[in-house]
Design a protein around this motif. Sequence first.
Motif, PDB file in Angstrom:
ATOM      1  N   HIS A  75       6.489 -27.157 -62.155  1.00 43.61           N
ATOM      2  CA  HIS A  75       7.832 -27.579 -62.599  1.00 43.61           C
ATOM      3  C   HIS A  75       8.891 -26.673 -61.985  1.00 43.61           C
ATOM      4  N   ARG A  76       8.602 -25.390 -61.993  1.00 49.04           N
ATOM      5  CA  ARG A  76       9.579 -24.412 -61.489  1.00 49.04           C
ATOM      6  C   ARG A  76       9.865 -24.651 -60.009  1.00 49.04           C
ATOM      7  N   PHE A  77       8.858 -25.106 -59.266  1.00 55.12           N
ATOM      8  CA  PHE A  77       9.036 -25.322 -57.825  1.00 55.12           C
ATOM      9  C   PHE A  77       9.307 -26.785 -57.486  1.00 55.12           C
ATOM     10  N   SER A 113       6.438 -22.152 -49.308  1.00 60.55           N
ATOM     11  CA  SER A 113       5.365 -21.314 -48.773  1.00 60.55           C
ATOM     12  C   SER A 113       4.133 -21.466 -49.677  1.00 60.55           C
ATOM     13  N   VAL A 114       3.029 -21.932 -49.072  1.00 60.55           N
ATOM     14  CA  VAL A 114       1.814 -22.140 -49.873  1.00 60.55           C
ATOM     15  C   VAL A 114       1.286 -20.804 -50.393  1.00 60.55           C
ATOM     16  N   ASP A 115       1.443 -19.737 -49.592  1.00 62.16           N
ATOM     17  CA  ASP A 115       0.966 -18.418 -50.034  1.00 62.16           C
ATOM     18  C   ASP A 115       1.750 -17.932 -51.247  1.00 62.16           C
ATOM     19  N   GLU A 118      -1.369 -27.723 -50.338  1.00 63.62           N
ATOM     20  CA  GLU A 118      -0.770 -27.473 -49.022  1.00 63.62           C
ATOM     21  C   GLU A 118       0.163 -28.621 -48.623  1.00 63.62           C
ATOM     22  N   GLY A 119      -0.280 -29.863 -48.860  1.00 61.17           N
ATOM     23  CA  GLY A 119       0.540 -31.040 -48.519  1.00 61.17           C
ATOM     24  C   GLY A 119       1.834 -31.067 -49.319  1.00 61.17           C
ATOM     25  N   ALA A 120       1.740 -30.753 -50.616  1.00 59.99           N
ATOM     26  CA  ALA A 120       2.950 -30.757 -51.453  1.00 59.99           C
ATOM     27  C   ALA A 120       3.918 -29.679 -50.977  1.00 59.99           C
ATOM     28  N   CYS A 121       3.381 -28.525 -50.589  1.00 59.35           N
ATOM     29  CA  CYS A 121       4.244 -27.437 -50.097  1.00 59.35           C
ATOM     30  C   CYS A 121       4.928 -27.844 -48.794  1.00 59.35           C
TER      31      CYS A 121
END
Length: 243
Positions: A23-25, A47-49, A38-41
């Motif tokens: 939610h925050r992102f 950044s996925v990391d 990874e796809g959503a990022c």
Amino acid sequence: MPTSAQSIRDIVTQHPSSAEVFHRFDIDLCLQADLSLEGACQELQLSVDQLLEKLAESEAQERGGMALDPATLSLARLVQHIVRVHHHCVRQELPRLAEMASKVAAKRGERAPELAKVAELIEKLHGEMYAHIQKEEQVLFPFIAQMDQESIIAYPPAHACFRSVAHPIFMMEQEHESANRIVAELIRLTNHFEPPSWACATHTALFFGLRDFEADLRQHVHLENDVLFPRAIQLEAELATRN
Ligand SMILES: [Fe+2]
Ligand SMILES: [Fe+2]
């Protein structure tokens, strides 16, 4: 620990605390549920990391106080999980599906008259589910959360407007059955959400969206009927013998 290759849906199911991080992102738990982390990022240029780091932090904070399996969460945390994940899905998805269904019925109704009925049933489900989750969030869930958190202090909570938690639970179960009947009719009318070979992109998106919504609703109702409600009734009985 979540991995970048896991889908958003799998991560939320296995790690309930991740819902808040998503939610925050601004990662949508319905629309992006089938994407890998990874796809959503990539879609949101995140950044996925960094996200994996936040998920690990959140999980570390929860560890000790909360198990990963929703069935073993406290009642208050389980209620929070249901609202954040499944009620969010109802609010997010049903208006979108209702709008798509009305467009598809208008465009393709002559070729497939059942699409008008599909649109009508989604509108009905939309109305019923909205009223249902409002009742849960305004009456039943606060009662359960308070009973859980204050069980060692006093019972019943001062604001209780019913004699036993079993009464509103019975009503909610009846409403689940009504929603399940509507969904069963949608499954029948859409041939198990299988778009026909001539379906346009909106028609296909509608059926796939309905398929995902049905899976989410099944999990939602399971968590309430089979986990939350029996535990709430059991807690009430235990408290009654204590007082
Ligand atoms: Fe619910
Ligand atoms: Fe419910």
